[in-house]
Each structure stands twice: as C-alpha cells, then as structure tokens.
Design a protein around this motif. Structure first.
Motif, PDB file in Angstrom:
ATOM      1  N   LEU A   1       2.938  -2.339   1.690  1.00  0.00           N
ATOM      2  CA  LEU A   1       2.647  -1.046   1.441  1.00  0.00           C
ATOM      3  C   LEU A   1       1.368  -0.475   2.291  1.00  0.00           C
ATOM      4  CD1 LEU A   1       3.832   1.668   0.289  1.00  0.00           C
ATOM      5  CD2 LEU A   1       2.787   1.242  -1.494  1.00  0.00           C
ATOM      6  N   PRO A   2       0.091  -1.121   1.881  1.00  0.00           N
ATOM      7  CA  PRO A   2      -1.130  -0.840   2.689  1.00  0.00           C
ATOM      8  C   PRO A   2      -1.217  -0.671   4.089  1.00  0.00           C
ATOM      9  CG  PRO A   2      -1.585  -2.385   0.960  1.00  0.00           C
ATOM     10  CD  PRO A   2      -0.148  -2.065   1.010  1.00  0.00           C
ATOM     11  N   PHE A   3      -0.135  -1.735   4.807  1.00  0.00           N
ATOM     12  CA  PHE A   3      -0.027  -1.662   6.350  1.00  0.00           C
ATOM     13  C   PHE A   3       0.717  -0.477   6.731  1.00  0.00           C
ATOM     14  CE2 PHE A   3      -0.813  -6.130   4.891  1.00  0.00           C
ATOM     15  CZ  PHE A   3      -1.949  -6.520   5.854  1.00  0.00           C
ATOM     16  N   LEU A   4       1.434   0.109   5.727  1.00  0.00           N
ATOM     17  CA  LEU A   4       2.551   1.097   6.391  1.00  0.00           C
ATOM     18  C   LEU A   4       1.962   2.378   6.020  1.00  0.00           C
ATOM     19  CD1 LEU A   4       5.691  -1.018   5.717  1.00  0.00           C
ATOM     20  CD2 LEU A   4       4.606  -0.292   8.055  1.00  0.00           C
ATOM     21  N   ALA A   5       0.800   2.636   5.226  1.00  0.00           N
ATOM     22  CA  ALA A   5       0.391   3.885   4.975  1.00  0.00           C
ATOM     23  C   ALA A   5       0.593   4.919   5.737  1.00  0.00           C
ATOM     24  CB  ALA A   5      -1.190   3.904   4.286  1.00  0.00           C
ATOM     25  N   ASN A   6       1.190   6.069   5.750  1.00  0.00           N
ATOM     26  CA  ASN A   6       1.300   6.969   6.670  1.00  0.00           C
ATOM     27  C   ASN A   6       2.230   6.833   7.979  1.00  0.00           C
ATOM     28  OD1 ASN A   6      -0.679   9.019   5.452  1.00  0.00           O
ATOM     29  ND2 ASN A   6      -2.025   7.681   6.014  1.00  0.00           N
ATOM     30  N   ALA A   7       3.015   5.618   7.714  1.00  0.00           N
ATOM     31  CA  ALA A   7       3.840   5.375   9.033  1.00  0.00           C
ATOM     32  C   ALA A   7       5.069   6.223   8.939  1.00  0.00           C
ATOM     33  CB  ALA A   7       3.902   4.072   8.722  1.00  0.00           C
ATOM     34  N   VAL A   8       5.728   6.292  10.111  1.00  0.00           N
ATOM     35  CA  VAL A   8       7.014   7.137   9.954  1.00  0.00           C
ATOM     36  C   VAL A   8       8.073   6.114  10.530  1.00  0.00           C
ATOM     37  CG1 VAL A   8       8.294   8.839  11.040  1.00  0.00           C
ATOM     38  CG2 VAL A   8       6.069   9.312  10.605  1.00  0.00           C
ATOM     39  N   ILE A   9       9.167   5.785   9.643  1.00  0.00           N
ATOM     40  CA  ILE A   9      10.298   4.982   9.851  1.00  0.00           C
ATOM     41  C   ILE A   9      11.332   5.827  10.422  1.00  0.00           C
ATOM     42  CG2 ILE A   9      11.938   3.518   8.812  1.00  0.00           C
ATOM     43  CD1 ILE A   9       9.618   3.177   6.585  1.00  0.00           C
ATOM     44  N   ASP A  10      11.807   5.326  11.495  1.00  0.00           N
ATOM     45  CA  ASP A  10      12.714   6.305  12.298  1.00  0.00           C
ATOM     46  C   ASP A  10      13.920   5.488  12.845  1.00  0.00           C
ATOM     47  OD1 ASP A  10      13.981   8.638  13.366  1.00  0.00           O
ATOM     48  OD2 ASP A  10      12.579   8.992  15.110  1.00  0.00           O
ATOM     49  N   PHE A  11      14.959   6.200  13.431  1.00  0.00           N
ATOM     50  CA  PHE A  11      16.133   5.420  13.954  1.00  0.00           C
ATOM     51  C   PHE A  11      16.020   5.988  15.476  1.00  0.00           C
ATOM     52  CE2 PHE A  11      20.371   4.856  15.444  1.00  0.00           C
ATOM     53  CZ  PHE A  11      20.455   3.282  15.281  1.00  0.00           C
TER      54      PHE A  11
END
Length: 115
Positions: free
Chosen positions: A77-87
């Motif tokens: 989770l801390p590595f993915l803060a504010n990330a956007v998961i898309d396809f």
C-alpha cells in the motif's frame, strides 16, 4: 504535483475501464476473483508490480465498484499511494497498468520501477 506535497496516505485509484475489464474477465469465471495489485522487490529497476487474480485477504485494502474488487496488501500500500490502476489496449497488447507518482523511474516494460 510536487512530490513533497503529495499525501502519501491516499489509496490508489482504479479507473472505470479497469473495473469494466475485470468484470469481463470474471463474467466467464466459475468463481469471480479480485484483481490483486502488489509490489515486490526485484525487477530491472528495484521493484516490480505483481498483478494477478486472487481472493481478498484479511489485511487487504479493498477497492470496489461495479461488483468488482481490486485488492492491495498492507505491505504494498505505501508504494501505491496516489497511484492509478488502469487497463489499456495498445498495438503491443492489452494489460492492466499502474501510473505511480511515487516511482522515480521505470523500465520500458512498465512492470518495474524504482523509488
């Protein structure tokens, strides 16, 4: 956005397109699964994304829409803060992607990054 002013407590976001693709995948599955997005050590840039279908675990953050679930474990989770998961669907193929503002660099394959 200036990384120094980013809120590192914000969970990743999942686009409607990613949830829609997950729904398509689960439509033909006997048992629907969640999309697990994790960060592991390794890869050509230091960290790599691990994206797979899985069941939610007790300590997962669950992002849910359209009856679909995307899960992230507490360590990732801390590595993915504010990330956007898309396809995305491109000439080279279709895949889930992660736009991660925490990554200082990434490799050409898009699955490995450094911080």
């Amino acid at each position: 956005m200036d990384p120094k002013h980013m809120d590192l407590n914000l969970p990743p976001k999942v686009t409607d397109r990613a949830f829609a693709r997950l729904a398509e995948i689960n439509e033909s599955a006997d048992t629907p699964k969640a999309l697990r997005v994790a960060v592991d050590g390794g890869g050509c840039s230091g960290f790599q994304y691990d994206i797979k279908l899985d069941d939610p675990a007790e300590d997962d953050l669950i992002l849910e829409a359209e009856g679909q679930k995307v899960v992230v474990d507490a360590v990732s989770l801390p590595f993915l803060a504010n990330a956007v998961i898309d396809f995305t669907e491109e000439i080279i193929g279709a895949r889930f992607t992660i736009d991660n503002p925490n990554a200082t660099s990434s490799c050409g394959c898009g699955t490995s990054f450094s911080m």
